[in-house]
Design a protein around this motif. Structure first.
Motif, PDB file in Angstrom:
ATOM      1  N   ARG A   1       0.852  -1.188   0.000  1.00 31.96           N
ATOM      2  CA  ARG A   1       0.000   0.000   0.000  1.00 31.96           C
ATOM      3  C   ARG A   1       0.890   1.242   0.000  1.00 31.96           C
ATOM      4  O   ARG A   1       2.078   1.170   0.307  1.00 31.96           O
ATOM      5  CB  ARG A   1      -0.901  -0.005   1.222  1.00 31.96           C
ATOM      6  CG  ARG A   1      -1.920  -1.116   1.188  1.00 31.96           C
ATOM      7  CD  ARG A   1      -2.917  -0.922   2.331  1.00 31.96           C
ATOM      8  NE  ARG A   1      -3.998  -1.861   2.186  1.00 31.96           N
ATOM      9  CZ  ARG A   1      -4.073  -3.027   2.820  1.00 31.96           C
ATOM     10  NH1 ARG A   1      -3.120  -3.387   3.662  1.00 31.96           N
ATOM     11  NH2 ARG A   1      -5.089  -3.826   2.624  1.00 31.96           N
ATOM     12  N   GLN A   2       0.292   2.381  -0.294  1.00 31.32           N
ATOM     13  CA  GLN A   2       1.054   3.628  -0.367  1.00 31.32           C
ATOM     14  C   GLN A   2       1.778   3.925   0.943  1.00 31.32           C
ATOM     15  O   GLN A   2       2.957   4.258   0.946  1.00 31.32           O
ATOM     16  CB  GLN A   2       0.156   4.801  -0.741  1.00 31.32           C
ATOM     17  CG  GLN A   2       0.925   6.109  -0.858  1.00 31.32           C
ATOM     18  CD  GLN A   2       0.045   7.281  -1.261  1.00 31.32           C
ATOM     19  OE1 GLN A   2      -1.176   7.171  -1.342  1.00 31.32           O
ATOM     20  NE2 GLN A   2       0.659   8.404  -1.506  1.00 31.32           N
ATOM     21  N   GLN A   3       1.087   3.782   2.083  1.00 30.33           N
ATOM     22  CA  GLN A   3       1.724   4.074   3.368  1.00 30.33           C
ATOM     23  C   GLN A   3       2.864   3.096   3.647  1.00 30.33           C
ATOM     24  O   GLN A   3       3.898   3.476   4.185  1.00 30.33           O
ATOM     25  CB  GLN A   3       0.711   4.058   4.513  1.00 30.33           C
ATOM     26  CG  GLN A   3       1.294   4.540   5.828  1.00 30.33           C
ATOM     27  CD  GLN A   3       1.861   5.954   5.740  1.00 30.33           C
ATOM     28  OE1 GLN A   3       1.185   6.877   5.299  1.00 30.33           O
ATOM     29  NE2 GLN A   3       3.105   6.133   6.165  1.00 30.33           N
ATOM     30  N   GLY A   4       2.683   1.831   3.272  1.00 31.93           N
ATOM     31  CA  GLY A   4       3.750   0.847   3.425  1.00 31.93           C
ATOM     32  C   GLY A   4       4.974   1.225   2.614  1.00 31.93           C
ATOM     33  O   GLY A   4       6.107   1.104   3.079  1.00 31.93           O
ATOM     34  N   TYR A   5       4.750   1.697   1.394  1.00 35.31           N
ATOM     35  CA  TYR A   5       5.861   2.141   0.547  1.00 35.31           C
ATOM     36  C   TYR A   5       6.589   3.317   1.196  1.00 35.31           C
ATOM     37  O   TYR A   5       7.827   3.334   1.249  1.00 35.31           O
ATOM     38  CB  TYR A   5       5.344   2.540  -0.842  1.00 35.31           C
ATOM     39  CG  TYR A   5       6.400   3.144  -1.709  1.00 35.31           C
ATOM     40  CD1 TYR A   5       7.351   2.350  -2.340  1.00 35.31           C
ATOM     41  CD2 TYR A   5       6.473   4.522  -1.886  1.00 35.31           C
ATOM     42  CE1 TYR A   5       8.341   2.910  -3.124  1.00 35.31           C
ATOM     43  CE2 TYR A   5       7.457   5.093  -2.668  1.00 35.31           C
ATOM     44  CZ  TYR A   5       8.388   4.289  -3.288  1.00 35.31           C
ATOM     45  OH  TYR A   5       9.364   4.846  -4.048  1.00 35.31           O
ATOM     46  N   LEU A   6       5.838   4.273   1.696  1.00 33.31           N
ATOM     47  CA  LEU A   6       6.460   5.433   2.346  1.00 33.31           C
ATOM     48  C   LEU A   6       7.243   5.007   3.591  1.00 33.31           C
ATOM     49  O   LEU A   6       8.326   5.542   3.859  1.00 33.31           O
ATOM     50  CB  LEU A   6       5.398   6.473   2.699  1.00 33.31           C
ATOM     51  CG  LEU A   6       4.696   7.115   1.499  1.00 33.31           C
ATOM     52  CD1 LEU A   6       3.547   8.008   1.973  1.00 33.31           C
ATOM     53  CD2 LEU A   6       5.675   7.882   0.632  1.00 33.31           C
ATOM     54  N   ASN A   7       6.704   4.040   4.343  1.00 34.76           N
ATOM     55  CA  ASN A   7       7.428   3.517   5.507  1.00 34.76           C
ATOM     56  C   ASN A   7       8.724   2.842   5.082  1.00 34.76           C
ATOM     57  O   ASN A   7       9.750   2.978   5.762  1.00 34.76           O
ATOM     58  CB  ASN A   7       6.561   2.516   6.276  1.00 34.76           C
ATOM     59  CG  ASN A   7       5.390   3.163   6.973  1.00 34.76           C
ATOM     60  OD1 ASN A   7       5.328   4.376   7.129  1.00 34.76           O
ATOM     61  ND2 ASN A   7       4.431   2.344   7.365  1.00 34.76           N
ATOM     62  N   LEU A   8       8.696   2.105   3.984  1.00 36.40           N
ATOM     63  CA  LEU A   8       9.893   1.433   3.484  1.00 36.40           C
ATOM     64  C   LEU A   8      10.955   2.446   3.060  1.00 36.40           C
ATOM     65  O   LEU A   8      12.132   2.296   3.393  1.00 36.40           O
ATOM     66  CB  LEU A   8       9.541   0.514   2.312  1.00 36.40           C
ATOM     67  CG  LEU A   8      10.709  -0.210   1.644  1.00 36.40           C
ATOM     68  CD1 LEU A   8      11.461  -1.082   2.634  1.00 36.40           C
ATOM     69  CD2 LEU A   8      10.196  -1.034   0.463  1.00 36.40           C
ATOM     70  N   VAL A   9      10.549   3.489   2.353  1.00 40.68           N
ATOM     71  CA  VAL A   9      11.495   4.537   1.950  1.00 40.68           C
ATOM     72  C   VAL A   9      12.119   5.185   3.183  1.00 40.68           C
ATOM     73  O   VAL A   9      13.338   5.390   3.236  1.00 40.68           O
ATOM     74  CB  VAL A   9      10.800   5.585   1.054  1.00 40.68           C
ATOM     75  CG1 VAL A   9      11.690   6.798   0.832  1.00 40.68           C
ATOM     76  CG2 VAL A   9      10.392   4.965  -0.277  1.00 40.68           C
TER      77      VAL A   9
END
Length: 101
Positions: free
Chosen positions: A16-24
């Motif tokens: 999900r978008q928030q997961g991607y942002l957390n990964l970055v």
């Protein structure tokens, strides 16, 4: 990679978008920075276009690149194994969520 390598196992998965942002954020937070806030490049391999940077933490048999990968994926809310010392353990847990078009 400019194009997907054919000699290694690749598994596609979605976040999900928030997961991607957390990964970055997770990845950015693992770099050591100099006094100007820039990543510290340790070396550059010109023929293969690869750079190596200084990082926070230590590297050992119980804390290796696979553990780091699992931590990052966990920050993106991706299911990972309890012990991720081997890449095969991580791949086994990933659910294929991408279309094969």
């Amino acid at each position: 990679h400019q194009k997907l390598p054919q000699t290694v196992k690749i598994k596609c998965f979605g976040v999900r978008q928030q997961g991607y942002l957390n990964l970055v954020k997770f990845i950015k937070n693992t770099f050591k920075l100099d006094n100007q806030g820039q990543k510290i490049r340790l070396s550059y391999d010109n023929p293969v276009n690869v750079s190596y940077f200084d990082a926070k933490g230590t590297y050992s048999i119980v804390r290796n690149c696979n553990n780091w990968t699992a931590e990052g994926l966990g920050s993106a809310e991706v299911t990972t194994p309890l012990w991720a010392g081997l890449s095969s353990a991580i791949l086994w847990h990933l659910e294929n969520r991408c279309d094969k078009n």
